[in-house]
Design a protein around this motif. Structure first.
Motif, PDB file in Angstrom:
ATOM      1  N   LYS A 195      -7.441  -4.421   3.923  1.00  0.00           N
ATOM      2  CA  LYS A 195      -6.128  -4.384   3.279  1.00  0.00           C
ATOM      3  C   LYS A 195      -5.046  -4.568   4.346  1.00  0.00           C
ATOM      4  CE  LYS A 195      -8.093  -2.870  -0.634  1.00  0.00           C
ATOM      5  NZ  LYS A 195      -8.257  -3.737  -1.823  1.00  0.00           N
ATOM      6  N   GLY A 196      -3.844  -4.892   3.893  1.00  0.00           N
ATOM      7  CA  GLY A 196      -2.690  -4.896   4.780  1.00  0.00           C
ATOM      8  C   GLY A 196      -2.494  -6.142   5.601  1.00  0.00           C
ATOM      9  N   ARG A 240     -12.371   5.142   3.140  1.00  0.00           N
ATOM     10  CA  ARG A 240     -11.560   4.812   4.299  1.00  0.00           C
ATOM     11  C   ARG A 240     -12.227   5.252   5.596  1.00  0.00           C
ATOM     12  NH1 ARG A 240      -7.282   7.685   4.733  1.00  0.00           N
ATOM     13  NH2 ARG A 240      -7.712   9.278   3.162  1.00  0.00           N
ATOM     14  N   ILE A 285       0.871  -1.186   0.000  1.00  0.00           N
ATOM     15  CA  ILE A 285       0.000   0.000   0.000  1.00  0.00           C
ATOM     16  C   ILE A 285       0.901   1.227   0.000  1.00  0.00           C
ATOM     17  CG2 ILE A 285      -1.780   1.286   1.244  1.00  0.00           C
ATOM     18  CD1 ILE A 285      -2.536  -1.440   2.573  1.00  0.00           C
ATOM     19  N   ILE A 331      -7.911   1.427   6.596  1.00  0.00           N
ATOM     20  CA  ILE A 331      -8.368   0.346   5.724  1.00  0.00           C
ATOM     21  C   ILE A 331      -7.885  -1.027   6.211  1.00  0.00           C
ATOM     22  CG2 ILE A 331      -8.759   1.669   3.611  1.00  0.00           C
ATOM     23  CD1 ILE A 331      -5.925   0.943   2.716  1.00  0.00           C
ATOM     24  N   TYR A 332      -7.322  -1.081   7.407  1.00  0.00           N
ATOM     25  CA  TYR A 332      -6.812  -2.351   7.922  1.00  0.00           C
ATOM     26  C   TYR A 332      -7.967  -3.314   8.161  1.00  0.00           C
ATOM     27  CZ  TYR A 332      -4.389  -5.790  10.745  1.00  0.00           C
ATOM     28  OH  TYR A 332      -3.872  -6.969  11.220  1.00  0.00           O
ATOM     29  N   ALA A 387      -2.103   0.520   6.046  1.00  0.00           N
ATOM     30  CA  ALA A 387      -3.521   0.190   6.172  1.00  0.00           C
ATOM     31  C   ALA A 387      -4.088   0.679   7.496  1.00  0.00           C
ATOM     32  CB  ALA A 387      -3.705  -1.322   6.038  1.00  0.00           C
ATOM     33  N   ARG A 388      -3.339   0.478   8.574  1.00  0.00           N
ATOM     34  CA  ARG A 388      -3.808   0.921   9.883  1.00  0.00           C
ATOM     35  C   ARG A 388      -3.813   2.449   9.990  1.00  0.00           C
ATOM     36  NH1 ARG A 388      -0.351  -1.304  14.470  1.00  0.00           N
ATOM     37  NH2 ARG A 388      -2.011  -0.353  15.709  1.00  0.00           N
ATOM     38  N   SER A 408       2.887  -2.293   4.080  1.00  0.00           N
ATOM     39  CA  SER A 408       1.504  -2.733   3.890  1.00  0.00           C
ATOM     40  C   SER A 408       0.650  -2.587   5.145  1.00  0.00           C
ATOM     41  CB  SER A 408       1.495  -4.200   3.426  1.00  0.00           C
ATOM     42  OG  SER A 408       0.182  -4.643   3.185  1.00  0.00           O
ATOM     43  N   THR A 409       1.068  -3.236   6.233  1.00  0.00           N
ATOM     44  CA  THR A 409       0.204  -3.287   7.409  1.00  0.00           C
ATOM     45  C   THR A 409       0.025  -1.922   8.055  1.00  0.00           C
ATOM     46  OG1 THR A 409       0.939  -5.562   7.791  1.00  0.00           O
ATOM     47  CG2 THR A 409      -0.154  -4.433   9.613  1.00  0.00           C
TER      48      THR A 409
END
Length: 487
Positions: free
Chosen positions: A397-398, A480, A64, A393-394, A388-389, A384-385
């Motif tokens: 996604k992520g 989001r 992401i 969007i976690y 997202a957080r 990524s993680t």
């Protein structure tokens, strides 16, 4: 719906790694299974439509990139990657979602700027996308419109302490916007450089005949990044707003961020690959037969590349290990040398600020795993993680878990990637990787001890075995929620 099993790989998350098979049903992950699992009472591989063999490879959540600028108007021109070309290049590099910036300029309504960016992106993206809102004109109407952004799935906005006359906001305007941030939960993103002082320094350098790209980095002194970062932190502390500093490049700015975080303040930051690998001396000061001292224009971006002699690059890697900086984006804003960067041939102030990196972020950060700068798990977390957080969007996604979107990358640690223009000046193939819409490769010559083998976006294979299988319009707009990263 089509079913897919990714088998034989090692699933890597931000917290660990383990051999596991990933079962996908349509667009979402149905299960993460132990190898040979009979949880479903049958041979899963024999019951699915497609099996992807990931033996010996890593299976990670899609990247992401939370800071891109497709089609951004800047300096009398516009970023050369469209939403179509830029997101396709991102997909090639294992990035399956971007968050771009809708731009409100002076005298424009926020609602109109957001509608314009939806018009640019809708139906054109290869991967899923969202928007931050750039606030370039703080008025009573703008402040009211900002408060309604969460209803549109826009939960962050960006302001600039740089670029007077273009995007610049003064401290009073920033204060008012941060008060909206405090009241709504919107994340305040800040380009932290003291623009008015930088403009004076740049003017003085040009008057002295110092017009080459190297002086772009000299004018944008690290002191002005540290000062603006401190000022933004103080304004956020006063208002109680969460703050996210974009594209941090100076070790002194990191010290300000770390200090605020140690005091319990909700202050976060990103850096970019260019601040980890490139430098004032080697890139901005580069020379070539074709461009002479203007070669450095390829790497003119803001904040600027910093001096390697001063140790900024090593400090930035350390900040990622200590979590004083939480994630890595690209600030992807590419311009060609021909007819774009060349606007500043006689004056570095007129060089459009930006580089093209969206395709290479995952690879460049994986190389940091190879060299021991970060762990494999931290690679996933940074790329990524945490994005997202940080930006709400976690869960979708992520992460690789049941119910999440099947945005997945199969990454081969035994593969190899050579970055650079795919054909040479004579039109002969080079075997190098570069799909962005530029006439040069800012990362030419970089070698990566790994390779993106397969990329899935919501369950659809869009890149496989060095072939692009996706299509224009595969990507959807992501609404989001508020940040999931607050302390």
């Amino acid at each position: 719906m089509a079913t897919t099993l990714i088998s034989g790989g090692t699933v890597v998350s931000s917290t660990g790694r383990a051999p596991a098979d990933v079962l996908i049903d349509g667009e979402v992950i149905k299960a993460v299974l132990s190898p040979g699992s009979t949880l479903f009472g049958t041979d899963v591989a024999a019951s699915v439509d497609t099996v992807i063999d990931a033996t010996g490879k890593y299976v990670i959540p899609g990247g992401i990139d939370a800071h891109t600028h497709m089609e951004l108007p800047f300096g009398g021109t516009a970023a050369i990657d469209t939403f179509e070309t830029g997101t396709r290049a991102a997909a090639w590099g294992g990035t399956t979602a971007i968050i771009d910036f809708a731009v409100q300029t002076f005298g424009e309504r926020i609602e109109d700027s957001l509608a314009a960016w939806h018009g640019k992106a809708s139906g054109n993206c290869a991967i899923d996308y969202g928007f931050h809102q750039i606030v370039g004109d703080v008025t009573p109407d703008s402040l009211k419109a900002m408060a309604k952004l969460p209803d549109e799935g826009i939960t962050s906005f960006k302001m600039f302490m740089a670029y007077p006359g273009v995007f610049y906001s003064d401290d009073a305007q920033i204060l008012k916007a941060m008060q909206v941030s405090r009241d709504t939960g919107l994340m305040t993103m800040m380009h932290a450089e003291n623009g008015p002082v930088i403009d004076v320094l740049a003017e003085q350098l040009v008057e002295q005949g110092k017009t080459d790209p190297y002086y772009h980095g000299v004018a944008r002194a690290w002191e002005m990044e540290e000062e603006a970062t401190h000022r933004a932190i103080m304004l956020a502390k006063l208002t109680g707003a969460p703050l996210y500093i974009v594209h941090v490049s100076a070790k002194q700015a990191v010290e300000q961020i770390a200090g605020a975080r140690d005091r319990g303040q909700n202050v976060f930051a990103e850096t970019c690959p260019q601040y980890l690998y490139l430098s004032l001396e080697e890139q901005l000061g580069a020379q070539s037969e074709q461009y002479g001292h203007f070669e450095g224009a390829k790497w003119v971006c803001s904040t600027p590349l910093r001096s390697r002699e001063e140790g900024h690059q090593d400090a930035m890697w350390q900040s990622l290990r200590t979590n004083d900086v939480q994630m890595v984006s690209t600030d992807h804003c590419p311009f060609c040398m021909k007819d774009q960067k060349e606007l500043g041939l006689a004056d570095f102030r007129k060089i459009p600020n930006g580089m093209g990196t969206v395709e290479h972020r995952m690879d460049l950060m994986y190389q940091g795993v190879v060299t021991g700068e970060i762990t494999l798990e931290r690679w996933v977390e940074l790329t990524s993680t945490t994005p997202a957080r940080m930006f709400g969007i976690y869960g979708r996604k992520g992460v690789i878990q049941p119910g999440a979107d099947a945005d997945i990358v199969v990454y081969d640690p035994n593969g190899h990637t050579s970055i650079g223009m795919p054909v040479d000046e004579n039109g002969k193939p080079t075997g190098k990787k570069h799909h962005m819409n530029m006439d040069h490769a800012a990362w030419e010559g970089f070698e990566i001890d790994g390779h993106v083998d397969t990329v899935l976006s919501r369950g659809k294979v869009i890149v496989d075995n060095d072939q692009y299988l996706g299509s224009k319009g595969d990507g959807r707009f992501m609404k989001r929620g508020l940040t999931q990263y607050l302390t």
